[in-house]
Write an enzyme that holds these catalytic residues in place. Structure first.
Site, PDB file in Angstrom:
ATOM      1  N   VAL A  41     -10.730 -22.106  -1.702  1.00  0.00           N
ATOM      2  CA  VAL A  41     -11.755 -21.552  -0.807  1.00  0.00           C
ATOM      3  C   VAL A  41     -11.603 -22.209   0.562  1.00  0.00           C
ATOM      4  CG1 VAL A  41     -14.241 -21.428  -0.365  1.00  0.00           C
ATOM      5  CG2 VAL A  41     -13.354 -21.051  -2.684  1.00  0.00           C
TER       6      VAL A  41
ATOM      7  N   CYS B 242       0.828  -1.215   0.000  1.00  0.00           N
ATOM      8  CA  CYS B 242       0.000   0.000   0.000  1.00  0.00           C
ATOM      9  C   CYS B 242       0.858   1.259   0.000  1.00  0.00           C
ATOM     10  CB  CYS B 242      -0.918   0.018   1.234  1.00  0.00           C
ATOM     11  SG  CYS B 242      -2.265  -1.172   1.162  1.00  0.00           S
TER      12      CYS B 242
ATOM     13  N   LYS C 196      -3.900  -3.781  15.626  1.00  0.00           N
ATOM     14  CA  LYS C 196      -4.617  -2.581  15.174  1.00  0.00           C
ATOM     15  C   LYS C 196      -5.649  -2.150  16.215  1.00  0.00           C
ATOM     16  CE  LYS C 196      -2.616  -2.589  11.009  1.00  0.00           C
ATOM     17  NZ  LYS C 196      -2.133  -1.546  10.121  1.00  0.00           N
TER      18      LYS C 196
ATOM     19  N   THR D  74      -7.629  -1.409  10.109  1.00  0.00           N
ATOM     20  CA  THR D  74      -8.284  -2.507   9.398  1.00  0.00           C
ATOM     21  C   THR D  74      -9.743  -2.650   9.799  1.00  0.00           C
ATOM     22  OG1 THR D  74      -8.253  -4.899   9.013  1.00  0.00           O
ATOM     23  CG2 THR D  74      -7.466  -4.175  11.146  1.00  0.00           C
TER      24      THR D  74
ATOM     25  N   ARG E 293       9.769  -5.850   4.645  1.00  0.00           N
ATOM     26  CA  ARG E 293       8.915  -6.672   3.781  1.00  0.00           C
ATOM     27  C   ARG E 293       9.751  -7.475   2.796  1.00  0.00           C
ATOM     28  NH1 ARG E 293       6.823  -9.893   2.360  1.00  0.00           N
ATOM     29  NH2 ARG E 293       4.840 -10.253   1.337  1.00  0.00           N
TER      30      ARG E 293
ATOM     31  N   LEU F  31      -8.857 -12.207  -2.983  1.00  0.00           N
ATOM     32  CA  LEU F  31      -9.267 -12.040  -4.387  1.00  0.00           C
ATOM     33  C   LEU F  31      -8.051 -12.048  -5.319  1.00  0.00           C
ATOM     34  CD1 LEU F  31     -11.375 -11.647  -6.550  1.00  0.00           C
ATOM     35  CD2 LEU F  31     -11.551  -9.234  -5.906  1.00  0.00           C
TER      36      LEU F  31
ATOM     37  N   ASP G 217      14.191   2.112  11.134  1.00  0.00           N
ATOM     38  CA  ASP G 217      13.222   1.209  11.739  1.00  0.00           C
ATOM     39  C   ASP G 217      12.427   1.989  12.784  1.00  0.00           C
ATOM     40  OD1 ASP G 217      11.864  -0.703  13.241  1.00  0.00           O
ATOM     41  OD2 ASP G 217      13.380  -2.236  12.836  1.00  0.00           O
TER      42      ASP G 217
ATOM     43  N   TYR H  25      -2.276 -10.219  14.320  1.00  0.00           N
ATOM     44  CA  TYR H  25      -2.114  -9.008  13.497  1.00  0.00           C
ATOM     45  C   TYR H  25      -3.279  -8.040  13.707  1.00  0.00           C
ATOM     46  CZ  TYR H  25      -3.529  -6.077   9.707  1.00  0.00           C
ATOM     47  OH  TYR H  25      -4.033  -5.005   9.019  1.00  0.00           O
ATOM     48  N   HIS H  26      -4.519  -8.564  13.587  1.00  0.00           N
ATOM     49  CA  HIS H  26      -5.670  -7.667  13.735  1.00  0.00           C
ATOM     50  C   HIS H  26      -5.686  -7.056  15.139  1.00  0.00           C
ATOM     51  CE1 HIS H  26      -7.184  -9.960  10.147  1.00  0.00           C
ATOM     52  NE2 HIS H  26      -7.634  -8.762   9.821  1.00  0.00           N
TER      53      HIS H  26
ATOM     54  N   SER I 284      -7.057 -12.250  14.679  1.00  0.00           N
ATOM     55  CA  SER I 284      -5.672 -12.746  14.600  1.00  0.00           C
ATOM     56  C   SER I 284      -4.809 -11.809  15.432  1.00  0.00           C
ATOM     57  CB  SER I 284      -5.168 -12.752  13.147  1.00  0.00           C
ATOM     58  OG  SER I 284      -4.942 -11.412  12.710  1.00  0.00           O
TER      59      SER I 284
ATOM     60  N   ARG J 243      -5.328 -13.605  -4.773  1.00  0.00           N
ATOM     61  CA  ARG J 243      -4.892 -15.003  -4.859  1.00  0.00           C
ATOM     62  C   ARG J 243      -5.735 -15.770  -5.887  1.00  0.00           C
ATOM     63  NH1 ARG J 243      -2.242 -18.221  -1.203  1.00  0.00           N
ATOM     64  NH2 ARG J 243      -3.914 -19.612  -0.528  1.00  0.00           N
TER      65      ARG J 243
ATOM     66  N   ASN K 136      12.205   0.308   6.724  1.00  0.00           N
ATOM     67  CA  ASN K 136      13.347  -0.527   7.135  1.00  0.00           C
ATOM     68  C   ASN K 136      13.514  -1.721   6.183  1.00  0.00           C
ATOM     69  OD1 ASN K 136      11.207  -2.127   7.817  1.00  0.00           O
ATOM     70  ND2 ASN K 136      11.904  -2.610   9.891  1.00  0.00           N
TER      71      ASN K 136
ATOM     72  N   ASN L 129       6.717  -5.210  16.909  1.00  0.00           N
ATOM     73  CA  ASN L 129       6.934  -4.286  15.798  1.00  0.00           C
ATOM     74  C   ASN L 129       5.787  -3.287  15.675  1.00  0.00           C
ATOM     75  OD1 ASN L 129       8.476  -3.647  13.215  1.00  0.00           O
ATOM     76  ND2 ASN L 129       6.380  -3.937  12.463  1.00  0.00           N
TER      77      ASN L 129
HETATM   78  N1  USQ Z   1      -9.411 -16.994   2.213  1.00  0.00           N
HETATM   79  C1  USQ Z   1      -9.795 -18.086   1.439  1.00  0.00           C
HETATM   80  N2  USQ Z   1      -8.883 -18.568   0.556  1.00  0.00           N
HETATM   81  C2  USQ Z   1      -7.639 -18.052   0.390  1.00  0.00           C
HETATM   82  C3  USQ Z   1      -7.259 -16.927   1.175  1.00  0.00           C
HETATM   83  C4  USQ Z   1      -8.171 -16.433   2.086  1.00  0.00           C
HETATM   84  O1  USQ Z   1     -10.909 -18.582   1.537  1.00  0.00           O
HETATM   85  O2  USQ Z   1      -6.878 -18.561  -0.433  1.00  0.00           O
HETATM   86  C5  USQ Z   1     -10.364 -16.435   3.189  1.00  0.00           C
HETATM   87  C6  USQ Z   1      -9.817 -16.352   4.615  1.00  0.00           C
HETATM   88  O3  USQ Z   1      -9.990 -17.567   5.323  1.00  0.00           O
HETATM   89  C7  USQ Z   1     -10.633 -15.198   5.166  1.00  0.00           C
HETATM   90  C8  USQ Z   1     -10.855 -14.291   3.953  1.00  0.00           C
HETATM   91  O4  USQ Z   1     -10.616 -15.102   2.813  1.00  0.00           O
HETATM   92  O5  USQ Z   1     -11.882 -15.641   5.610  1.00  0.00           O
HETATM   93  C9  USQ Z   1      -9.954 -13.069   3.893  1.00  0.00           C
HETATM   94  O6  USQ Z   1      -8.603 -13.448   3.974  1.00  0.00           O
HETATM   95  P1  USQ Z   1      -7.450 -12.480   3.423  1.00  0.00           P
HETATM   96  O7  USQ Z   1      -6.152 -13.180   3.575  1.00  0.00           O
HETATM   97  O8  USQ Z   1      -7.812 -11.968   2.081  1.00  0.00           O
HETATM   98  O9  USQ Z   1      -7.568 -11.192   4.413  1.00  0.00           O
HETATM   99  P2  USQ Z   1      -7.120 -10.940   5.922  1.00  0.00           P
HETATM  100  O10 USQ Z   1      -6.322 -12.042   6.489  1.00  0.00           O
HETATM  101  O11 USQ Z   1      -8.342 -10.545   6.679  1.00  0.00           O
HETATM  102  O12 USQ Z   1      -6.158  -9.690   5.832  1.00  0.00           O
HETATM  103  C10 USQ Z   1      -6.164  -8.744   4.750  1.00  0.00           C
HETATM  104  C11 USQ Z   1      -4.863  -7.956   4.815  1.00  0.00           C
HETATM  105  C12 USQ Z   1      -4.831  -7.127   6.104  1.00  0.00           C
HETATM  106  C13 USQ Z   1      -6.075  -6.269   6.186  1.00  0.00           C
HETATM  107  C14 USQ Z   1      -7.325  -7.109   6.097  1.00  0.00           C
HETATM  108  C15 USQ Z   1      -8.583  -6.284   5.984  1.00  0.00           C
HETATM  109  O13 USQ Z   1      -3.741  -8.815   4.744  1.00  0.00           O
HETATM  110  O14 USQ Z   1      -3.666  -6.341   6.124  1.00  0.00           O
HETATM  111  O15 USQ Z   1      -6.093  -5.548   7.401  1.00  0.00           O
HETATM  112  O16 USQ Z   1      -7.266  -7.896   4.871  1.00  0.00           O
HETATM  113  S1  USQ Z   1      -9.964  -7.051   6.735  1.00  0.00           S
HETATM  114  O17 USQ Z   1     -10.070  -8.436   6.220  1.00  0.00           O
HETATM  115  O18 USQ Z   1     -11.139  -6.329   6.395  1.00  0.00           O
HETATM  116  O19 USQ Z   1      -9.728  -7.139   8.168  1.00  0.00           O
END
Ligand code: USQ
Length: 400
Positions: free
Chosen positions: A262, A12, A193, A145, A35, A247, A74, A189-190, A187, A249, A32, A119
């Site tokens: 899925v 981003c 935030k 997020t 990624r 999406l 950093d 990560y979440h 998670s 992916r 830093n 971090n």
């Molecule tokens: N999912 C699948 N198949 C896959 C990958 C993911 O079914 O191959 C599912 C996951 O189980 C999940 C959903 O798709 O239910 C979303 O997964 P994701 O990896 O697209 O998104 P997420 O882990 O939530 O994280 C991403 C970003 C993160 C951001 C977040 C916004 O990596 O930085 O904060 O989206 S949100 O999801 O609205 O919290």
């Protein structure tokens, strides 16, 4: 406007830096380069061949005539360096992307959980503390997020950060107030935030910092107007099981002939935003700061919601790919509805780019162009959420 972009080398941060530079902001990227190191750790490179920062900057200068400054620092570790940078640059605003952003990566092991907390929490606190320490009036725009809210609601649309509540205090008196929407991170990560959000509330109250928190949905797409100008400016395209988002992916998997993965039933509903809208939203947020003394401004940075299996079926219908339901590596509700209010950005003029076949095809074609760079062994999502899942027992799937 003078803007520091923390994390300006990332998925981003890089397109946002170019967008802001293009519109005339004086941009300094602070990064830093963690990624790029995590790419090495995971043995998974961006599908698109991203260039070094030296090459990126030179290409941008050549094409636009504009200079982006870069400082390697950093933010989570080097407080003194950050403080000195604020004194030297005296920015009007800071855009803060300098956090580990992948949920699966944050759940891989104790080491990854601790790194993500250390971090992200330190980075955010250092930025807040340094702004106060500098004595400057700097608007902080943070990339948060949608996941701070969790993804279930009582049928209402998720408001933008604050929930109106009525509290009966005696039999005949009711107090009406607004509170931060109750959090329900899915998670580590979440959760970082969520912790950020509390720090913002405190610093806005105590030190009257001007802070905007952008609760962003899942970004789709890879390039923007500026990154499309030249191959040397190309943005990252993550497809691996840790950093690839759903999406993108699916579009990549379709391009390389891999069945669309899925998770579980695919009934997870999530919020989405196209990458071009993401950069526009950041510019809008910079142009509309809160006043000194105002509470944190929270915007839901998303434009639409979709169910995972519907996205898979849509990509399959456009590309002819097959769909595979795989065991869900996460502990998450298998079916949820999601309604979200995004009136703030719409009111400030955002005209959303919504899911359409043309754009999906474009992303699929970008992925096809670099298909030979794909490592198929990196596609499955192997990071599981619980010790029981590690031992092969599926997670319970109640609404968490
Ligand atoms: N999912 C699948 N198949 C896959 C990958 C993911 O079914 O191959 C599912 C996951 O189980 C999940 C959903 O798709 O239910 C979303 O997964 P994701 O990896 O697209 O998104 P997420 O882990 O939530 O994280 C991403 C970003 C993160 C951001 C977040 C916004 O990596 O930085 O904060 O989206 S949100 O999801 O609205 O919290």
């Amino acid at each position: 406007m003078k803007v520091l972009v923390l994390g300006g080398d990332g998925f981003c941060g890089w397109p946002a830096s170019l967008h802001l530079s293009d519109r005339g902001d004086a941009v300094t990227i602070v990064d830093n380069f963690s990624r790029r190191r995590i790419d090495e750790e995971l043995g998974a490179q961006s599908l698109t061949p991203i260039r070094s920062m030296v090459e990126r900057r030179a290409a941008w200068k050549e094409l636009s005539g504009k200079q982006i400054d870069v400082v390697e620092l950093d933010v989570a570790q080097d407080y003194q360096g950050l403080k000195e940078l604020l004194d030297e640059v005296r920015p009007d605003a800071i855009v803060h992307y300098a956090e580990q952003r992948a949920a699966p990566y944050s759940m891989k092991s104790a080491k990854h959980k601790r790194y993500t907390i250390d971090n992200n929490v330190n980075a955010t606190h250092n930025v807040l503390c340094a702004i106060v320490d500098s004595g400057q009036d700097i608007h902080l725009v943070h990339l948060g997020t949608m996941g701070v809210y969790g993804y279930g609601t009582a049928g209402m649309a998720i408001p933008e950060g604050y929930l109106e509540v009525r509290i009966p205090v005696t039999t005949d008196a009711v107090v009406e107030t607004e509170i931060l929407y109750p959090t329900n991170p899915g998670s580590i990560y979440h959760m970082t935030k969520v912790l950020d959000q509390s720090m913002f509330a405190y610093y806005a109250k105590n030190d009257e910092l001007r802070i905007t928190d952008l609760h962003q949905g899942i970004v789709w797409g890879t390039n923007t107007i500026q990154t499309n100008l030249d191959e040397r400016l190309i943005n990252r395209f993550d497809y691996d099981g840790d950093y690839g988002t759903v999406l993108n992916r699916f579009l990549m998997q379709a391009a390389v002939g891999y069945p669309l993965t899925v998770h579980g039933t695919g009934g997870q509903t999530r919020a989405f935003i196209h990458i071009q809208d993401m950069v526009r939203c950041v510019a809008i947020a910079l142009d509309n700061p809160p006043q000194v003394g105002e509470r944190v401004k929270i915007f839901n940075q998303m434009t639409e919601t979709h169910r995972v299996r519907d996205l898979a079926n849509l990509v399959a219908s456009i590309t002819g790919a097959s769909v595979e339901m795989v065991p869900d590596p996460r502990k998450e509700a298998q079916e949820n509805e999601l309604l979200v209010n995004n009136d703030n950005f719409l009111g400030l003029g955002l005209e959303p780019i919504t899911l359409n076949e043309g754009l999906l095809r474009e992303i699929n074609e970008t992925a096809a162009k670099y298909a030979d760079r794909a490592d198929h062994s990196r596609i499955p999502a192997r990071s599981v959420w619980t010790a029981a899942q590690q031992a092969g027992v599926p997670a319970s799937v109640e609404d968490h």
